[in-house]
Design a protein around this motif. Sequence first.
Motif, mmCIF file in Angstrom:
data_model
loop_
_atom_site.group_PDB
_atom_site.id
_atom_site.type_symbol
_atom_site.label_atom_id
_atom_site.label_comp_id
_atom_site.label_asym_id
_atom_site.label_seq_id
_atom_site.Cartn_x
_atom_site.Cartn_y
_atom_site.Cartn_z
ATOM 1 N N VAL A 188 22.658 76.603 43.158
ATOM 2 C CA VAL A 188 22.887 77.961 43.622
ATOM 3 C C VAL A 188 22.454 78.106 45.087
ATOM 4 O O VAL A 188 23.138 78.755 45.895
ATOM 5 N N ASP A 189 21.320 77.520 45.449
ATOM 6 C CA ASP A 189 20.839 77.604 46.829
ATOM 7 C C ASP A 189 21.884 77.102 47.811
ATOM 8 O O ASP A 189 22.113 77.702 48.870
ATOM 9 N N TRP A 190 22.524 75.985 47.467
ATOM 10 C CA TRP A 190 23.522 75.420 48.366
ATOM 11 C C TRP A 190 24.788 76.261 48.384
ATOM 12 O O TRP A 190 25.447 76.388 49.434
ATOM 13 N N MET A 191 25.160 76.829 47.250
ATOM 14 C CA MET A 191 26.336 77.691 47.238
ATOM 15 C C MET A 191 26.121 78.921 48.112
ATOM 16 O O MET A 191 27.016 79.345 48.851
ATOM 17 N N ARG A 192 24.919 79.487 48.074
ATOM 18 C CA ARG A 192 24.649 80.638 48.933
ATOM 19 C C ARG A 192 24.739 80.246 50.411
ATOM 20 O O ARG A 192 25.235 81.016 51.234
ATOM 21 N N ILE A 234 15.455 85.096 39.876
ATOM 22 C CA ILE A 234 14.888 84.820 38.547
ATOM 23 C C ILE A 234 14.612 83.318 38.365
ATOM 24 O O ILE A 234 14.458 82.835 37.247
ATOM 25 N N GLY A 235 14.564 82.597 39.492
ATOM 26 C CA GLY A 235 14.146 81.199 39.444
ATOM 27 C C GLY A 235 15.248 80.180 39.286
ATOM 28 O O GLY A 235 14.969 79.020 38.981
ATOM 29 N N GLY A 236 16.503 80.575 39.499
ATOM 30 C CA GLY A 236 17.611 79.649 39.273
ATOM 31 C C GLY A 236 18.198 79.028 40.515
ATOM 32 O O GLY A 236 19.305 78.483 40.464
ATOM 33 N N GLY A 237 17.470 79.039 41.621
ATOM 34 C CA GLY A 237 18.020 78.554 42.874
ATOM 35 C C GLY A 237 18.441 77.103 42.863
ATOM 36 O O GLY A 237 19.397 76.718 43.542
ATOM 37 N N ARG A 238 17.732 76.258 42.115
ATOM 38 C CA ARG A 238 18.056 74.833 42.065
ATOM 39 C C ARG A 238 18.962 74.483 40.891
ATOM 40 O O ARG A 238 19.301 73.313 40.697
#
Length: 304
Positions: A241-245, A278-282
């Motif tokens: 998710v971090d990379w998609m953002r 909510i902690g799902g960045g990775r």
Amino acid sequence: MSELRNISCIGLGIMGGPIARHLGAAGHRLTVYNRSAQRLDKWLTANPGLAARVAQTPAEAAEGADVVITCVGNDDDLSDVVLGPSGVFTRLKRGGLYIDHTTSSARIARQISVEARDKEILCVDAPMTGSQIGAEQGTLALMCGGRPEAMRVAEPIFAAYTKRVVHIGKSGYGQLAKMVNQICIAGVVSGLSEAVRFAQASHLDMDKVYEAISGGAAQSWQMDNRWQSMSEGEFDFGFAVDWMRKDLGLAMDEGRGLGVSLPITALVNQFFAEVQAIGGGRQDTSALVRRLPLPGRRPAGKNA
């Protein structure tokens, strides 16, 4: 087999690591570099059969190389490893080939191409699609920007880890095409997330729903590869998710410069921000479904 070359791979992460492995397995003489010693050690341990030379700097990796490939995190990382004082372009020889697989801005791709031209280096910006699965299986698809003569030299190298290579146009166009790709994925994942939650709330058999709808107009790569894992609440793999953002931010920045409105992309980008909160960045981008709890339930735990 194509001519074997001296190839240096910089960046051994989820995508770069498998690419280096495929090139080594194809017989190319491999040099590797990664800023994180831990990730470098992990790659070396996982690939004991590859006689890879380890470089201490990007410049050292470029010394004597026919081809240098980068796959790093963002524009700043790319500028550092390519254009910095210990960067690739301080040592890569005239006539050498530089390939970048980072998803970055078109601006940095164009800047690197200008520096490469001045140094008589061939240059291709070649962002990827196909996710971690494609990297592991060697079936990535590339969208490339650069001069035709650079593409002719690059294509035999790409053969080791791709199934599709498309030359989009001049330098920076590969990155622009990748932005198109990410805009499409963002909308698809958002719709798929709502569909999964709707089916679950309706108490439908998720396997039968997938069987029914995956052969028609609703079908997508995301559905085929993520329907089951989303249904089961499994997200610890794939494209973070971090990379998609980061990628959607690049697309929206470019859109503003072009005067193009991207309202759905902007909205889904904010949905991804909720997942980060909510902690799902990775976690994989399919974790977008986590922001949509089933009726009567609240998200609980890492994979809710």
